[in-house]
Design an enzyme around this catalytic site. Structure first.
Site, PDB file in Angstrom:
ATOM      1  N   ASP A   9     -80.773   6.960   4.205  1.00  0.00           N
ATOM      2  CA  ASP A   9     -79.519   7.283   4.884  1.00  0.00           C
ATOM      3  C   ASP A   9     -79.167   8.697   4.414  1.00  0.00           C
ATOM      4  O   ASP A   9     -79.946   9.309   3.678  1.00  0.00           O
ATOM      5  CB  ASP A   9     -78.419   6.245   4.627  1.00  0.00           C
ATOM      6  CG  ASP A   9     -77.974   6.141   3.177  1.00  0.00           C
ATOM      7  OD1 ASP A   9     -78.337   7.002   2.342  1.00  0.00           O
ATOM      8  OD2 ASP A   9     -77.237   5.184   2.868  1.00  0.00           O
ATOM      9  N   CYS A  10     -78.028   9.227   4.814  1.00  0.00           N
ATOM     10  CA  CYS A  10     -77.770  10.642   4.512  1.00  0.00           C
ATOM     11  C   CYS A  10     -77.757  10.928   3.015  1.00  0.00           C
ATOM     12  O   CYS A  10     -78.376  11.886   2.553  1.00  0.00           O
ATOM     13  CB  CYS A  10     -76.483  11.121   5.169  1.00  0.00           C
ATOM     14  SG  CYS A  10     -74.963  10.367   4.548  1.00  0.00           S
ATOM     15  N   SER A  11     -77.074  10.119   2.243  1.00  0.00           N
ATOM     16  CA  SER A  11     -76.953  10.426   0.814  1.00  0.00           C
ATOM     17  C   SER A  11     -78.218  10.092   0.030  1.00  0.00           C
ATOM     18  O   SER A  11     -78.552  10.793  -0.929  1.00  0.00           O
ATOM     19  CB  SER A  11     -75.739   9.715   0.205  1.00  0.00           C
ATOM     20  OG  SER A  11     -75.790   8.327   0.441  1.00  0.00           O
ATOM     21  N   HIS A  27     -80.540  17.266   7.302  1.00  0.00           N
ATOM     22  CA  HIS A  27     -79.935  15.974   6.965  1.00  0.00           C
ATOM     23  C   HIS A  27     -80.637  14.881   7.754  1.00  0.00           C
ATOM     24  O   HIS A  27     -81.523  15.150   8.565  1.00  0.00           O
ATOM     25  CB  HIS A  27     -78.439  15.981   7.265  1.00  0.00           C
ATOM     26  CG  HIS A  27     -78.105  16.144   8.709  1.00  0.00           C
ATOM     27  ND1 HIS A  27     -77.319  15.259   9.394  1.00  0.00           N
ATOM     28  CD2 HIS A  27     -78.453  17.100   9.618  1.00  0.00           C
ATOM     29  CE1 HIS A  27     -77.176  15.675  10.649  1.00  0.00           C
ATOM     30  NE2 HIS A  27     -77.862  16.778  10.795  1.00  0.00           N
ATOM     31  N   HIS A  62     -70.525  11.769   5.247  1.00  0.00           N
ATOM     32  CA  HIS A  62     -71.857  12.308   5.515  1.00  0.00           C
ATOM     33  C   HIS A  62     -72.111  13.493   4.592  1.00  0.00           C
ATOM     34  O   HIS A  62     -71.177  14.189   4.200  1.00  0.00           O
ATOM     35  CB  HIS A  62     -71.963  12.763   6.968  1.00  0.00           C
ATOM     36  CG  HIS A  62     -73.350  13.098   7.396  1.00  0.00           C
ATOM     37  ND1 HIS A  62     -74.335  12.150   7.546  1.00  0.00           N
ATOM     38  CD2 HIS A  62     -73.929  14.289   7.677  1.00  0.00           C
ATOM     39  CE1 HIS A  62     -75.456  12.754   7.919  1.00  0.00           C
ATOM     40  NE2 HIS A  62     -75.240  14.048   8.003  1.00  0.00           N
TER      41      HIS A  62
END
Length: 103
Positions: free
Chosen positions: A29-31, A100, A88
């Protein structure tokens, strides 16, 4: 920073999985994507975007440098007090571009 950006570029197109585990080499996921590309290059960050945000120092957009983290939110991400929460994270790669992952 070029190694971190290069690592991220190699991972573009990897599947997005919400709440992906830390340091998983194939989906993010983004993180977890940010955590992975920095971590494999020796920079260790917390697992989620809000924790990553709390570690940083606010800078002006005009002062962005390669490798700076960019944090985002939307009106839909509000806490009980109506304050928008970080939702995000991305990495600035120069020339007004970022890298990203997303759904």
């Amino acid at each position: 920073m070029d190694r971190i950006i290069s690592t991220g570029m190699k991972k573009l197109g990897s599947p997005y999985v919400y709440n992906a585990p830390a340091y998983h080499p194939r989906f993010y996921d983004c993180s977890s994507f940010i955590q992975y590309i920095y971590g494999v290059n020796g920079v260790f960050l917390p697992r989620n975007a809000r924790q990553q945000y709390k570690m940083g120092t606010l800078i002006l957009n005009q002062r962005l440098k390669k490798g700076d983290l960019l944090f985002f939110t939307t009106g839909a991400r509000k806490n009980r007090k109506g304050i928008a929460k970080i939702g995000h994270v991305a990495t600035y790669i120069g020339s007004n571009k970022m890298i990203h992952t997303y759904r």
